[in-house]
Structure formats: C-alpha cells, structure tokens
Design a protein around this motif. Structure first.
Motif, mmCIF file in Angstrom:
data_model
loop_
_atom_site.group_PDB
_atom_site.id
_atom_site.type_symbol
_atom_site.label_atom_id
_atom_site.label_comp_id
_atom_site.label_asym_id
_atom_site.label_seq_id
_atom_site.Cartn_x
_atom_site.Cartn_y
_atom_site.Cartn_z
ATOM 1 N N ASP A 171 -3.187 19.300 21.003
ATOM 2 C CA ASP A 171 -2.305 20.303 21.572
ATOM 3 C C ASP A 171 -0.786 19.941 21.575
ATOM 4 N N ARG A 172 -0.344 19.066 21.117
ATOM 5 C CA ARG A 172 1.116 18.754 21.402
ATOM 6 C C ARG A 172 1.970 19.675 20.203
ATOM 7 N N ASP A 173 3.087 20.178 20.704
ATOM 8 C CA ASP A 173 3.897 20.859 19.530
ATOM 9 C C ASP A 173 4.481 19.950 18.737
ATOM 10 N N GLU A 174 4.243 19.921 17.394
ATOM 11 C CA GLU A 174 4.764 18.959 16.534
ATOM 12 C C GLU A 174 6.188 19.133 16.074
ATOM 13 N N ALA A 175 6.294 20.392 16.150
ATOM 14 C CA ALA A 175 7.922 20.700 15.827
ATOM 15 C C ALA A 175 8.631 20.429 16.879
ATOM 16 N N ALA A 176 8.479 20.738 18.305
ATOM 17 C CA ALA A 176 9.252 20.315 19.144
ATOM 18 C C ALA A 176 9.392 18.729 19.499
ATOM 19 N N SER A 177 8.101 18.190 19.454
ATOM 20 C CA SER A 177 8.127 16.519 19.405
ATOM 21 C C SER A 177 9.101 16.130 18.332
ATOM 22 N N ALA A 178 8.920 16.324 17.000
ATOM 23 C CA ALA A 178 9.720 15.785 15.883
ATOM 24 C C ALA A 178 11.193 15.981 16.306
ATOM 25 N N ASP A 179 11.651 17.263 16.696
ATOM 26 C CA ASP A 179 13.059 17.569 16.685
ATOM 27 C C ASP A 179 13.411 16.763 17.835
ATOM 28 N N ALA A 180 12.786 16.593 19.118
ATOM 29 C CA ALA A 180 13.389 15.916 20.224
ATOM 30 C C ALA A 180 13.277 14.437 19.875
ATOM 31 N N LEU A 181 12.419 13.742 19.153
ATOM 32 C CA LEU A 181 12.425 12.335 18.803
ATOM 33 C C LEU A 181 13.710 12.103 17.585
ATOM 34 N N THR A 182 13.989 13.120 16.789
ATOM 35 C CA THR A 182 15.119 12.996 16.024
ATOM 36 C C THR A 182 16.376 13.128 16.676
ATOM 37 N N ALA A 183 16.367 13.933 17.608
ATOM 38 C CA ALA A 183 17.641 14.070 18.468
ATOM 39 C C ALA A 183 18.088 12.675 19.271
ATOM 40 N N ASP A 184 16.984 12.122 19.718
ATOM 41 C CA ASP A 184 17.125 11.027 20.363
ATOM 42 C C ASP A 184 17.563 10.009 19.389
ATOM 43 N N LEU A 185 16.988 9.758 18.237
ATOM 44 C CA LEU A 185 17.365 8.758 17.256
ATOM 45 C C LEU A 185 18.839 8.984 16.739
ATOM 46 N N LEU A 186 19.125 10.254 16.625
ATOM 47 C CA LEU A 186 20.427 10.552 16.389
ATOM 48 C C LEU A 186 21.697 10.035 17.439
ATOM 49 N N ARG A 187 21.073 10.376 18.783
ATOM 50 C CA ARG A 187 22.331 9.911 19.695
ATOM 51 C C ARG A 187 22.351 8.341 19.807
ATOM 52 N N MET A 188 20.861 7.599 19.616
ATOM 53 C CA MET A 188 20.666 6.344 19.523
ATOM 54 C C MET A 188 21.936 5.611 18.437
ATOM 55 N N PHE A 189 22.034 6.268 17.336
ATOM 56 C CA PHE A 189 22.706 5.998 16.355
ATOM 57 C C PHE A 189 24.287 6.139 16.354
ATOM 58 N N GLY A 190 24.691 6.900 17.509
ATOM 59 C CA GLY A 190 25.847 7.045 17.818
ATOM 60 C C GLY A 190 26.535 8.584 17.957
ATOM 61 N N LEU A 191 25.715 9.526 17.622
ATOM 62 C CA LEU A 191 26.344 10.892 17.463
ATOM 63 C C LEU A 191 25.956 11.439 19.226
ATOM 64 N N ASP A 192 27.107 12.437 19.820
ATOM 65 C CA ASP A 192 26.864 12.882 21.009
ATOM 66 C C ASP A 192 25.754 13.775 21.125
ATOM 67 N N ALA A 193 25.343 13.914 22.216
ATOM 68 C CA ALA A 193 24.092 14.425 22.671
ATOM 69 C C ALA A 193 23.996 15.908 22.122
ATOM 70 N N ALA A 194 25.199 16.651 22.460
ATOM 71 C CA ALA A 194 25.354 18.072 22.120
ATOM 72 C C ALA A 194 25.087 18.336 20.490
ATOM 73 N N GLU A 195 25.789 17.345 19.705
ATOM 74 C CA GLU A 195 25.896 17.243 18.270
ATOM 75 C C GLU A 195 24.518 17.030 17.626
ATOM 76 N N ALA A 196 23.748 15.826 18.331
ATOM 77 C CA ALA A 196 22.428 15.840 17.849
ATOM 78 C C ALA A 196 21.566 16.847 17.932
ATOM 79 N N GLU A 197 21.564 17.572 19.288
ATOM 80 C CA GLU A 197 20.449 18.606 19.463
ATOM 81 C C GLU A 197 20.669 19.666 18.538
ATOM 82 N N GLU A 198 21.978 20.074 18.352
ATOM 83 C CA GLU A 198 22.387 21.344 17.486
ATOM 84 C C GLU A 198 21.966 20.914 16.062
ATOM 85 N N ILE A 199 22.105 19.613 15.579
ATOM 86 C CA ILE A 199 21.663 19.333 14.287
ATOM 87 C C ILE A 199 20.106 19.712 14.158
ATOM 88 N N CYS A 200 19.453 19.202 15.126
ATOM 89 C CA CYS A 200 17.948 19.129 15.096
ATOM 90 C C CYS A 200 17.360 20.781 15.630
#
Lengths: 217, 217
Positions: A171-200
């Motif tokens: 039942d987990r939403d795969e799109a929301a989960s994939a986007d949240a995880l990708t944004a987490d990875l982008l932040r981990m690699f150095g993007l700021d949080a706002a841009e990481a979320e916007e890209i995702c």
C-alpha cells in the motif's frame, strides 16, 4: 535454404532464446534457480534440445537473463534522461523512475533484488550511469560529496532497498517514496534542501508510453 | 542415562548443530547453496543421519544459518552501544562498526550480502535496532527526516552496498569509508555537517576484544 526460410529460422531462434530468458527471469524473480534444464525448457515451452543451441549451461542462461534486465533498465534510463543538461537532474530522474519501476515491473525488480548488492558495482545497468552522473555533478560543482564511489554505494543500496520496502508494503505510495528518497540522496550529495525537493517535484515522462507490457519479466 | 552422560550427549548435539550451521554459512558466503544434504554433512564432517536430528530440510538449515549471523550481529551491536544516551550516536556507532565488520568478519558479511535487501526489513539483526534508533532520534528532535522506514532503507541499503564495495576493492580503507558513509547518513537525517563528522570521529570500542575468532562464519 532460401533467404525467406533463413529469416524464418532466425526469427524462430530469437523466439526460443527470448522464451528461455523469460523463463529464467521468472525463476530468478521467485528465487527458484535450483531447477533442472528440463524444467526450464518446460517453463519456456521449448524443446530440451534447443536449450543447448543457445546456452552451454543453466548458469550461462541465468547470467544472460540478469544482464538483459540490467541492459533494458540502463537503456530505458538513457531514453528518459536524454537532453537533460544538469547531471544532478539526470541522476534524480533516473532514481525517481527506478523507484517507480519496482512496482511497474515487479519481475525485473525481483531479479535485481535477488542479485542484490553485487549489481551496485556492476558494469551494466543503472550503476555505471549513476557513477558517471555523480562524477559529472561533482565536476560541475553541483555535488560536493568527497568520494563518488561511496556516493554510488549509498544511492544504489538505497534504491535497491526501496524495492524491498515497496514489495513488503504493497500500500506504500511508490512515487512519493521514490521522490522523498531521491531528495534525501541529493541533500546528502550537497544540494540544499529546497532545491533537492524542487528537482524531485519536476514532471516525469509517462512510464506507460515507455514500457511495452511484454518488457516485464 | 546418568546426568553426566546426558550432558555429554547435549554437548555433542550442540557441536553437530554448530558444525552444520558453520558449513551452511560457508556455502552461503560462497553462493553455493545448490548442494545436497550429503555434501553439507561432508563439509561439516558429521554423519548424514545426524542432519535430520537437527533440521527437516536444507532450507531450514540455511534459514537457521542466516538467523544466527543476524542475531550474533544484533547482540554485538547491543553490547557496543550500551550506555550511550544519544540515539544519533547509537545509530552512528552501530553503522561505523558494521562497516568495519565487512572486513573483520568476511564470511558473515558475505552471508548478509547474499541475502541482500530482504535483510533490511528483517525482524532480526541490525534492521530492527536501527529503526528503533532512528525513531528515538526523531522523537528526541535529533533527526528531522520525515519517514523513518525510508531512512532505514537508505541506511540499510548503504551499509550492505558498502560491504560489496569493500570486497570488490580490497585496498579501500574500511574505517574511513564506514565513517564517511555514516556521516553522510547523519547529514541526510538532519544533523549539520560539522556535528555529523564529529560524531563519526569519536573513539570506538576495540573490535578485537569483542569478537572471538570462532564467531566468523
């Protein structure tokens, strides 16, 4: 043999090979590789003798089946990221779509999960492309992480493990989960949080148009 | 039977079981599970008949072998994090040490890699402890990530994939890699970069004192 007959034979050989690889992918997805060649040919609905026209052993078939899943995935990722200049967005799009594909192509996903961590360092599929994108993003100053191979490990491990989570929690939403995880990875690699979320949140190509139903294992 | 004889028998049974589990862990680490029960008993140097005093099937033995690796690892993580109050540091210490253990206990590491992503959602071993620590760190306001299960996926996938990288690159420094990856994860979960790095520079307990040589698979 006439040219027409030769081409008919070629098509038949290709169909037999595809049937064997398809059967092997199903067995891999179900973690049932402990079967005989006879059982594989029965599952593929081809004659026992024709197996050895294509493969020397069961192991060779299973390797071909895994490579085909990885190559198909890698080529799909090339198509969906074509024309994007920012390596951070190329990376993000590939990971957002790969997360969704665990649901859309469950057979291929289970083949990948069965092979697990060793795929992350593979020369086929998503891994070499992700490493290329991470290095390009570092060169462009988009990412600031120190070690591109460790970044690949973190990203590849996470996107595989996401597949397990999605299979365990239907039942987990795969799109929301994939986007949240990708944004987490982008932040981990150095993007700021706002841009990481916007890209995702950027629109993605339609997966239905990209995937023929037959392409699932 | 005298009490002494009964206790001798118990010890012998325990030795047989341990030999079977040890042989199964070696086979798992080498990805050679496609063997007969006879081959397993030969590798364990026990009689074929005694197998069925302990396990109903090969599958039951392999499951017991994996569970034992996970439980041993989980118990070790409990010991090395005892008395630490900050859940972010508990998490960090467990991941820094788990990264090092891929080198120190290569057999156990390969058993984990072979089982791959499914361990990340397991009720045994590191996974339930990491999820507990992530939730505690969220409650304490130490982490700010939105979804603890996604955080577990990212961390678990990364630490497994690190094992693959360390096996593929024998010259890579496992301590530096494990600490850098853990600091990356802490930043991803919301700690600022300076604190994440400081936590990952803190002294660790001596692994040699914690691991008896026999505990590797």
């Amino acid at each position: 043999m006439s040219e027409q007959a030769a081409s008919r034979l070629d098509r038949r050989r290709a169909r037999t090979r595809a049937a064997l690889i398809g059967a092997a992918q199903e067995l891999l997805a179900e973690d049932r590789t402990n079967v005989s060649v006879l059982e594989i040919t029965q599952a593929a609905d081809v004659g026992l003798g024709s197996f050895y026209n294509h493969f020397d052993s069961k192991e060779e078939l299973f390797q071909a089946a895994v490579d085909q899943v990885l190559e198909a995935h890698g080529e799909l990722m090339d198509r969906v990221t074509e024309g994007i200049d920012d390596p951070a967005e190329v990376f993000a799009r590939a990971f957002r779509l790969t997360g969704r594909l665990h649901r859309r192509l469950p057979g291929a996903s289970r083949v990948m999960l069965h092979h697990g961590p060793e795929l992350i360092m593979s020369d086929h599929g998503l891994a070499p492309r992700a490493l290329r994108d991470i290095k390009a993003a570092l060169e462009a100053g988009r990412f600031t992480t120190a070690d591109p191979e460790l970044a690949l490990v973190a990203a590849g491990g996470a996107v595989l493990a996401l597949g397990q989570l999605l299979h365990d929690q239907p039942d987990r939403d795969e799109a929301a989960s994939a986007d949240a995880l990708t944004a987490d990875l982008l932040r981990m690699f150095g993007l700021d949080a706002a841009e990481a979320e916007e890209i995702c949140r950027r629109p993605l190509p339609d997966l239905d148009e990209l995937i023929a139903p037959a392409s699932d294992a």
